[in-house]
Design an enzyme around this catalytic site. Sequence first.
Site, mmCIF file in Angstrom:
data_model
loop_
_atom_site.group_PDB
_atom_site.id
_atom_site.type_symbol
_atom_site.label_atom_id
_atom_site.label_comp_id
_atom_site.label_asym_id
_atom_site.label_seq_id
_atom_site.Cartn_x
_atom_site.Cartn_y
_atom_site.Cartn_z
ATOM 1 N N TYR A 175 -33.889 -66.008 -23.982
ATOM 2 C CA TYR A 175 -32.858 -65.103 -24.672
ATOM 3 C C TYR A 175 -33.462 -64.356 -25.641
ATOM 4 O O TYR A 175 -33.247 -64.458 -26.784
ATOM 5 C CB TYR A 175 -31.695 -66.067 -25.195
ATOM 6 N N ARG A 180 -31.530 -56.606 -26.965
ATOM 7 C CA ARG A 180 -30.623 -57.471 -26.516
ATOM 8 C C ARG A 180 -28.743 -57.193 -26.858
ATOM 9 O O ARG A 180 -28.601 -56.540 -27.779
ATOM 10 C CB ARG A 180 -30.877 -59.024 -27.149
ATOM 11 N N ASP A 181 -28.123 -57.894 -26.202
ATOM 12 C CA ASP A 181 -26.526 -57.632 -26.222
ATOM 13 C C ASP A 181 -26.095 -56.320 -26.413
ATOM 14 O O ASP A 181 -25.560 -55.821 -27.422
ATOM 15 C CB ASP A 181 -26.142 -58.619 -27.622
ATOM 16 N N SER A 187 -24.634 -60.220 -31.221
ATOM 17 C CA SER A 187 -25.930 -61.398 -30.898
ATOM 18 C C SER A 187 -27.231 -60.139 -30.671
ATOM 19 O O SER A 187 -28.252 -60.580 -30.222
ATOM 20 C CB SER A 187 -25.732 -62.128 -29.876
ATOM 21 N N ASP A 227 -26.001 -62.548 -20.240
ATOM 22 C CA ASP A 227 -25.460 -61.087 -20.349
ATOM 23 C C ASP A 227 -26.219 -59.888 -19.781
ATOM 24 O O ASP A 227 -25.574 -58.754 -19.443
ATOM 25 C CB ASP A 227 -24.566 -60.909 -21.622
ATOM 26 N N ASP A 405 -20.251 -67.819 -32.312
ATOM 27 C CA ASP A 405 -20.424 -66.806 -31.445
ATOM 28 C C ASP A 405 -20.622 -65.392 -32.207
ATOM 29 O O ASP A 405 -21.410 -64.295 -31.705
ATOM 30 C CB ASP A 405 -19.127 -66.538 -30.441
#
Length: 450
Positions: A175, A180-181, A187, A227, A405
């Site tokens: 990850y 990212r995200d 995140s 994701d 989260d």
Amino acid sequence: MLKSASLLALLSLVPAFVNAAQPLYAQCGGIGWSGDTSCVSGAVCTKLNDYYFQCLAGSAPSTSPPATSLPPTSVPPTPTTTGTNPTGTTTPVAGNPFTGYTIWLTPYYADEVKAAAGLISDATQKAKALKVADIPTFTWFDVVAKAPTLGTYLADASAKGKASGQKYLVQIVVYDLPDRDCAALASNGEFSIANDGLNKYYNYIDQLVAQIKKYPDVRVVAVIEPDSLANLVTNLNVAKCSGAQAAYKTGTIYALKQLNAVGVYMYLDAGHAGWLGWSANLSPAAQLYSQLYKDAGSPPFVRGLATNVANYNALTASSPDPITQGNSNYDEIHYINALAPALTSGGFPAHFIVDQGRSGVQNIRQEWGDWCNVKGAGFGARPTLNTGSSLIDAIVWIKPGGECDGTSNTSSPRYDAHCGLSDAAPNAPEAGTWFQAYFETLVKNANPAL
Ligand SMILES: *[C@@H]1O[C@H](CO)[C@@H](O)[C@H](O)[C@H]1NC(C)=O
């Protein structure tokens, strides 16, 4: 008045703790951190991201090099991995890769859980909380600084295997894609495409591969990039996602090839029923996974897809949650059954693992898209190979329950509005850090009970 009086009382206590080094795995720095920045002997304060420095075991390189060190060199050229996989062949086992293996328990999470249980005064709840330390979860490699710890974990699993005569399996989450995200904020990762992020990602994968190569007796199962591909199915209207599309694909293909070369069994993340499970999304999703798999050379260690990662959906709901709004794929089993034929016809291996770590309580969300620290959630079905479906290899816990989260602090650069919704737990710290109150609720609401 009361507030400032209690603050003063608290401040007067502070000096007593000023010289106490932080324990292993505790926070030791980051933006907004005002506590101790030293770690106990044997641990090094390691930068994981701008907001979170953590005491990690061993002698991790200091993030601020001594003044006498040479200037940093550029990222080394990416080596081509030609290593053999753990069995010395390029052929994975037929069937379920979990079968016959003992899942190694991550001491990182077990220590977080034990520390959390220590803060619970009710004896019954404390005992229940402690049981969570014995339930296998995945370990997230969400920053490159954590890559060396994979070697530590694999060495431990290897030693335990040799001592017990059992075969050990280590569960990891890959990850760290650049940008990212891309459709949320909570995140955001350490690498950006604009700042050579793809090359940095190759280096991250190479570092994981280098560790895995050293322990051919340990089986590794990896979830690939939560994701990311699901965002490419539905969120290309978000500029950051369309901008990341090429890097996500190239990075994922690199990860699949390199991890395949060292025999890592892989499940690509596939969102969940409320995301790719809508009928309009099923076929585009299957096409994306199938095409990417082909573009990576159909790596035989790609076993299938992981669903519901860090989400709250039931595998089998007793009745549709009203928020599922008429989607016939209102739970993970319906989603998986609907997606599998399209994958198979595209040439993609249709096997699944399903995260049920926080799915114990249903009908607690106001909208299906709510994903952040959802209030009232409980730990869910325990990990098992008795899944009730030939398509599903294992029910697993991928999200380590208790790790946050996303922050509810509206001033934080990583604040995502989902974490401030009325069905999100308040007073939430930064993503990935420990959220004690939330953990205690997960324990209390666990279903089946702990
Ligand atoms: C919220 O975030 C801001 C910006 O990072 C920080 O200055 C502040 O201390 C944070 N507040 C709390 C309560 O953590």
